[in-house]
Motif scaffolding. Structure first.
Motif, PDB file in Angstrom:
ATOM      1  N   PHE A 146       0.824  -1.210   0.000  1.00 17.97           N
ATOM      2  CA  PHE A 146       0.000   0.000   0.000  1.00 17.97           C
ATOM      3  C   PHE A 146       0.858   1.261   0.000  1.00 17.97           C
ATOM      4  O   PHE A 146       0.533   2.248  -0.640  1.00 17.97           O
ATOM      5  CB  PHE A 146      -0.918   0.013   1.227  1.00 17.97           C
ATOM      6  CG  PHE A 146      -2.174  -0.789   1.040  1.00 17.97           C
ATOM      7  CD1 PHE A 146      -2.465  -1.392  -0.168  1.00 17.97           C
ATOM      8  CD2 PHE A 146      -3.069  -0.939   2.085  1.00 17.97           C
ATOM      9  CE1 PHE A 146      -3.623  -2.140  -0.340  1.00 17.97           C
ATOM     10  CE2 PHE A 146      -4.245  -1.678   1.920  1.00 17.97           C
ATOM     11  CZ  PHE A 146      -4.510  -2.274   0.711  1.00 17.97           C
ATOM     12  N   ILE A 147       1.960   1.199   0.728  1.00 19.74           N
ATOM     13  CA  ILE A 147       2.768   2.410   0.850  1.00 19.74           C
ATOM     14  C   ILE A 147       3.509   2.693  -0.440  1.00 19.74           C
ATOM     15  O   ILE A 147       3.983   3.798  -0.680  1.00 19.74           O
ATOM     16  CB  ILE A 147       3.743   2.284   2.041  1.00 19.74           C
ATOM     17  CG1 ILE A 147       4.005   3.666   2.609  1.00 19.74           C
ATOM     18  CG2 ILE A 147       5.033   1.602   1.636  1.00 19.74           C
ATOM     19  CD1 ILE A 147       4.719   3.633   3.913  1.00 19.74           C
ATOM     20  N   ILE A 192      -0.031   4.499  -3.150  1.00 19.56           N
ATOM     21  CA  ILE A 192      -0.993   5.002  -2.201  1.00 19.56           C
ATOM     22  C   ILE A 192      -2.345   5.286  -2.844  1.00 19.56           C
ATOM     23  O   ILE A 192      -3.363   5.266  -2.166  1.00 19.56           O
ATOM     24  CB  ILE A 192      -0.466   6.238  -1.465  1.00 19.56           C
ATOM     25  CG1 ILE A 192      -0.036   7.297  -2.455  1.00 19.56           C
ATOM     26  CG2 ILE A 192       0.685   5.851  -0.573  1.00 19.56           C
ATOM     27  CD1 ILE A 192       0.549   8.515  -1.809  1.00 19.56           C
ATOM     28  N   ASP A 193      -2.379   5.519  -4.152  1.00 17.66           N
ATOM     29  CA  ASP A 193      -3.675   5.710  -4.790  1.00 17.66           C
ATOM     30  C   ASP A 193      -4.442   4.397  -4.815  1.00 17.66           C
ATOM     31  O   ASP A 193      -5.641   4.352  -4.539  1.00 17.66           O
ATOM     32  CB  ASP A 193      -3.490   6.254  -6.203  1.00 17.66           C
ATOM     33  CG  ASP A 193      -2.911   7.657  -6.183  1.00 17.66           C
ATOM     34  OD1 ASP A 193      -3.392   8.467  -5.356  1.00 17.66           O
ATOM     35  OD2 ASP A 193      -1.990   7.937  -6.960  1.00 17.66           O
TER      36      ASP A 193
END
Lengths: 206, 206
Positions: free
Chosen positions: A118-119, A122-123
């Motif tokens: 996720f990092i 981030i979208d």
DNA sequence: TGTTAGTTAAACTCTACGGTGTAATTAATC
DNA sequence: GATTAATTACACCGTAGAGTTTAACTAACA
């Protein structure tokens, strides 16, 4: 309108499920990039071709893993206001729910993998999370109830919830991810201190 | 005892530095796994062989990037107690230091990459961080000074510092990483609320 | 018992990348 | 201007992994 479409003759849901579990295991061990479809097939005791019959691609399989993980997560956050119990105890229950979610060994590894994916995008992370209910919602409702019950003075419930979760995540969630979990006993003084800090801010001054 | 050893005849530090900067750029864009040494060489306008003349391996080059990043970080955390200033203002200064570190565009991308690498190998993360001073140290010293000055009542400075940074990281650092930075104005109400919450907990009751 | 959806094994394609070897070239220092 | 450390271009090696192909096989269902 048709629960058993004619194009699919056999029930393959068990195999589907076991591939999913194998994938969870391998993604947890290796992270997304270093997990290989060959290894997932091996672990599941299934041919690689079968993996691709059930999931279009590695990305697709990972999405399924994420979905399963986040659905489980959603269930455990429901705590209702109870006028008979103390503020401390009830807020501790919220904190403990968080602690349980992050600290259970079966979830911790996958939480790390999810976080690291996720990092990096981030979208995509935001899109994914948008599909699930806001994780603050139950606490916000609780805070409103406590305010109505004249036990806490909360002018801005969403803001107070952000304060609470800022403390909890800063103190529990992130440290747990960067260590091998959190020792429940050793974190207790800090957790108590956080809850006192929170209540001291919002208590009704007599 | 010899600053210019005879085995090294020329000063190559400029090229060394520019490779390092190219690496920062590429790691930031692509993450660790997807960054390629070819691309780093391209971006730096240098042959791949030269990259390997300066850095033994991709891993080695990444270590150098980390070192540079963390050294910069360490400098900006020094804030001394000033009896002439209000508690609010001084604690806000601590919070702003954190906000600046995480929010400056040149650092945010690399923070993400570092986080995603560290979270995948937490023992390595711990070893790396152990080389640098504890990030809570300046605040702990400040809290002790405020206590001695009879402005705050702090029995356990390290615990209070953990409370403070739990709030700050939960509210600023992590949200910034998972968004495109933090809007300084929109975060202000929460930051103020956190600082009030902290001070309310530890103020001297008259 | 025959049909066929689903599974298997294994070889295969394609792409990518970390790292090396080398011979030619450049430029800093003497 | 000669020396030589540093650099360059480029071919090359080995590995690895995503996804495909194919032909044989297995077992659920009619």
């Amino acid at each position: 309108m048709n629960d058993t479409p004619r194009t699919k003759k056999r029930d393959t849901s068990r195999k589907h499920e076991s591939i999913l579990n194998g994938a969870i295991q391998v993604f947890t061990e290796m992270g997304y990039d270093n997990a290989s479809m060959d290894r997932i097939a091996d672990v599941t005791d299934v041919s690689k071709r079968t993996v691709y019959n059930h999931f279009l691609s590695k990305e697709n399989l990972f999405q399924a893993v994420i979905a399963k993980f986040l659905e489980e997560q959603q269930i455990l956050k429901q705590i209702d206001y109870d006028p008979a119990k103390s503020m401390e105890d009830q807020l501790t229950a919220f904190a403990n729910a968080e602690l349980f979610l992050i600290n259970s060994p079966s979830r911790l590894g996958l939480s790390r993998v999810l976080t690291s994916v996720f990092i990096r995008d981030i979208d995509y992370a935001r899109m994914t999370r948008a599909k699930y209910a806001s994780p603050h919602e139950p606490l916000i409702k609780w805070l409103i109830a406590a305010h109505v019950d004249n036990k806490l003075h909360i002018d801005n419930p969403p803001l107070a919830a952000r304060v609470f979760y800022a403390m909890i995540e800063g103190a529990l969630t992130w440290p747990a991810l960067f260590q091998h979990g959190i020792n429940t006993d050793s974190i207790k003084p800090l957790m108590d201190e956080l809850i006192i800090t929170f209540i001291t801010r919002y208590r009704i001054v007599v």
